[in-house]
Scaffold this active site. Structure first.
Site, PDB file in Angstrom:
ATOM      1  N   HIS A   1       1.493   4.142  -2.995  1.00  0.00           N
ATOM      2  CA  HIS A   1       1.255   5.586  -2.869  1.00  0.00           C
ATOM      3  C   HIS A   1       2.251   6.390  -3.715  1.00  0.00           C
ATOM      4  O   HIS A   1       1.941   7.483  -4.184  1.00  0.00           O
ATOM      5  CB  HIS A   1       1.350   6.034  -1.409  1.00  0.00           C
ATOM      6  CG  HIS A   1       0.038   5.982  -0.691  1.00  0.00           C
ATOM      7  ND1 HIS A   1      -1.130   6.462  -1.252  1.00  0.00           N
ATOM      8  CD2 HIS A   1      -0.299   5.542   0.548  1.00  0.00           C
ATOM      9  CE1 HIS A   1      -2.123   6.289  -0.389  1.00  0.00           C
ATOM     10  NE2 HIS A   1      -1.644   5.730   0.705  1.00  0.00           N
TER      11      HIS A   1
ATOM     12  N   GLU B   1      -5.996   6.446  -1.904  1.00  0.00           N
ATOM     13  CA  GLU B   1      -5.985   5.336  -0.940  1.00  0.00           C
ATOM     14  C   GLU B   1      -6.508   4.046  -1.579  1.00  0.00           C
ATOM     15  O   GLU B   1      -5.991   2.961  -1.290  1.00  0.00           O
ATOM     16  CB  GLU B   1      -6.813   5.696   0.297  1.00  0.00           C
ATOM     17  CG  GLU B   1      -6.247   6.844   1.116  1.00  0.00           C
ATOM     18  CD  GLU B   1      -4.857   6.549   1.692  1.00  0.00           C
ATOM     19  OE1 GLU B   1      -4.522   5.360   1.863  1.00  0.00           O
ATOM     20  OE2 GLU B   1      -4.112   7.508   1.951  1.00  0.00           O
TER      21      GLU B   1
ATOM     22  N   ASP C   1      -4.619   0.579  -1.886  1.00  0.00           N
ATOM     23  CA  ASP C   1      -5.116  -0.698  -1.352  1.00  0.00           C
ATOM     24  C   ASP C   1      -5.090  -1.785  -2.424  1.00  0.00           C
ATOM     25  O   ASP C   1      -4.668  -2.916  -2.168  1.00  0.00           O
ATOM     26  CB  ASP C   1      -6.561  -0.532  -0.828  1.00  0.00           C
ATOM     27  CG  ASP C   1      -6.596   0.146   0.545  1.00  0.00           C
ATOM     28  OD1 ASP C   1      -5.583   0.090   1.277  1.00  0.00           O
ATOM     29  OD2 ASP C   1      -7.643   0.734   0.884  1.00  0.00           O
TER      30      ASP C   1
ATOM     31  N   HIS D   1       0.845  -1.211   0.000  1.00  0.00           N
ATOM     32  CA  HIS D   1       0.000   0.000   0.000  1.00  0.00           C
ATOM     33  C   HIS D   1       0.874   1.253   0.000  1.00  0.00           C
ATOM     34  O   HIS D   1       0.688   2.147  -0.833  1.00  0.00           O
ATOM     35  CB  HIS D   1      -0.916  -0.038   1.236  1.00  0.00           C
ATOM     36  CG  HIS D   1      -1.725   1.202   1.463  1.00  0.00           C
ATOM     37  ND1 HIS D   1      -3.062   1.277   1.160  1.00  0.00           N
ATOM     38  CD2 HIS D   1      -1.392   2.408   1.975  1.00  0.00           C
ATOM     39  CE1 HIS D   1      -3.521   2.489   1.481  1.00  0.00           C
ATOM     40  NE2 HIS D   1      -2.516   3.196   1.987  1.00  0.00           N
ATOM     41  N   GLU D   2       1.841   1.311   0.912  1.00  0.00           N
ATOM     42  CA  GLU D   2       2.689   2.515   0.989  1.00  0.00           C
ATOM     43  C   GLU D   2       3.535   2.657  -0.279  1.00  0.00           C
ATOM     44  O   GLU D   2       3.717   3.762  -0.789  1.00  0.00           O
ATOM     45  CB  GLU D   2       3.575   2.483   2.239  1.00  0.00           C
ATOM     46  CG  GLU D   2       2.825   2.398   3.576  1.00  0.00           C
ATOM     47  CD  GLU D   2       1.696   3.413   3.741  1.00  0.00           C
ATOM     48  OE1 GLU D   2       1.713   4.448   3.063  1.00  0.00           O
ATOM     49  OE2 GLU D   2       0.777   3.144   4.541  1.00  0.00           O
TER      50      GLU D   2
HETATM   51 ZN    ZN Z   1      -2.524   5.233   2.460  1.00  0.00          ZN
END
Ligand code: ZN
Length: 452
Positions: free
Chosen positions: A293, A350, A354, A289-290
């Site tokens: 980003h 986000e 995900d 997830h990070e």
């Molecule tokens: Zn996030």
């Protein structure tokens, strides 16, 4: 209330604020002073110890021009009330019970649906974390984050990076030039795990047993001076934006870094005793997830060195936008609380993260021994355990008032859609649980979004 509302209206909405170009507005101090004539910037900056600056970065110019106008249209008495209210309201949680209870009654009960205050020890712990979190964090890490855990986490991050690179190589919608740049960015990530290499020093901060509020004010003053002292110096990229006990993680585009405090490296996210399926489905997906980003609709506008600078060909960017548009529209359709809609534009970054997170974590999991096997544990196959672990991360319960508020303010989707949204786009989930047309999480193949 009237003044506050007028000022609030002069702010961009949350979707606009996600555009890094809109909130980056550089002015010379002279230009900005003439735009906001009622406000004396020069003496203001002097009073707040900011010296020798000839330019300012303003995230919301309209706010300041509106404020400048209101300074001449509102009476001094109105401003006194306005500022007094702000002071009392912001300090209420640290004052005597009358203030604290009144503050809780509105912000906790009315706005968030909270039935009772958290116990005092939990609130005070939060204050200590906010004020001297890097000292608290040292004690916390010594006790709860072993060198062995750090080593394991480093290995996981590296495995995810390998899996992400392979996905970039295989993208059918991106050309070789952009792929090259994407991989360069992926391999430039600064990785921060558990706790910082050097601990922040709180010399100069005086905490006493005399008064709680005085300690709060001293801490605020210390933090302010710490920030101001950075002016004119090189950026310190070793600095952390979260304290080690924090149960959270972040990607910071201007440092191009991924950061995982020791607080999230605990069960159910991370556990040295458990199997790879459970690990990759939880903290693995957080790592992914990070990382994603760095390549979501916001992060993709920053280059490997953290500068806001385009590295995409027009064609590839167009393809990317079409892919992310599908994610936006999907989430626009999700509803909670009698048909209140998720805001697909607000939550886009986000949701991309995900979806990318679970995808990359799954690929990395498939490279492990357990990922290649079919041996069940407790009646579940490795793939099933991977997805169950993901779902366990998102188990939560929330009051209606809080959920309604987050729907308009939080860039994250409600937990249920963070869990189910990505999975209903993800083919391996269909195979793991034999999901068929007519099942609640089923989507026809051409409606399954896929970005990274
Ligand atoms: Zn996030």
């Amino acid at each position: 209330m009237r003044m506050e509302t007028e000022l609030a209206k002069a702010n961009m909405d949350r979707v606009e604020m996600r555009d890094p170009y809109k909130v980056y507005n550089k002015f010379s101090l002279n230009d900005f002073s003439s735009k906001t004539g009622q406000f004396d910037w020069k003496s203001f900056l002097e009073k707040v110890s900011i010296k020798n600056q000839d330019s300012v970065l303003v995230s919301q110019p309209l706010y300041f021009t509106t404020l400048s106008k209101m300074l001449s249209t509102e009476s001094i008495d109105n401003w006194k009330v306005y500022l007094k209210w702000h002071l009392v309201s912001s300090m209420a949680p640290f004052l005597s019970s009358d203030f604290d209870n009144e503050n809780f009654d509105f912000y906790g009960k009315t706005m968030r649906g909270q039935q009772e205050q958290k116990p005092r020890w939990k609130r005070v712990l939060g204050v200590v974390d906010g004020a001297v979190g890097m000292q608290l964090g040292k004690m916390y890490s010594d006790k709860y984050f072993t060198p062995k855990a750090k080593e394991r986490m480093q290995e996981l991050v590296n495995n995810l990076q390998v899996a992400f690179e392979a996905r970039i190589n295989n993208l059918d919608w991106m050309g070789d030039d952009t792929k090259q740049k994407a991989k360069e960015k992926l391999h430039s990530f600064i990785k921060k795990i558990g706790y910082p290499d050097k601990w922040k020093n709180y010399d100069g901060l005086t905490i006493s047993r005399n008064s709680f509020i005085e300690n709060i004010l001293a801490s605020n003053q210390f933090d302010y001076e710490f920030e101001v002292s950075k002016l004119g110096k090189p950026v310190d990229k070793s600095e952390w934006g979260m304290t080690p006990p924090t149960v959270n993680a972040y990607y910071n585009p201007v440092f191009n870094e991924i950061v995982f405090p020791a607080g999230i490296l605990q069960y159910p996210f991370f556990d040295l005793q458990t199997d790879d399926a459970s690990i990759y489905g939880a903290i693995g997906a957080v790592i992914g997830h990070e990382m994603t980003h760095g390549f979501d609709d916001q992060g993709c506008q920053y280059a490997a060195d953290g500068n806001l600078k385009n590295w995409w060909t027009d064609k590839d960017k167009k393809n990317f936008d079409a892919k992310t548009k599908m994610v936006k529209e999907q989430f626009d359709h999700y509803t909670i609380l009698d048909n209140k809609h998720v805001n697909g534009a607000l939550t886009l970054g986000e949701n991309i993260a995900d979806l990318g997170g679970i995808t990359i974590a799954y690929d990395a999991f498939k490279m492990t021994e357990q990922g290649k096997s079919t041996t069940p544990i407790d009646g579940f196959t490795p793939d099933q355990r991977f997805f169950l672990s993901w779902a366990q991360v998102w188990r939560n319960n929330i009051r209606d008032e809080e959920a309604a508020q987050r729907l308009v303010t939080d860039p994250h989707s409600p937990g249920i859609f963070r869990c189910n949204g990505p999975l209903s786009n993800f083919n391996p989930f269909y195979s793991a649980f034999n999901v068929k047309e007519g099942d609640k999480m089923y989507k026809p193949e051409n409606e399954r979004a896929k970005v990274w």
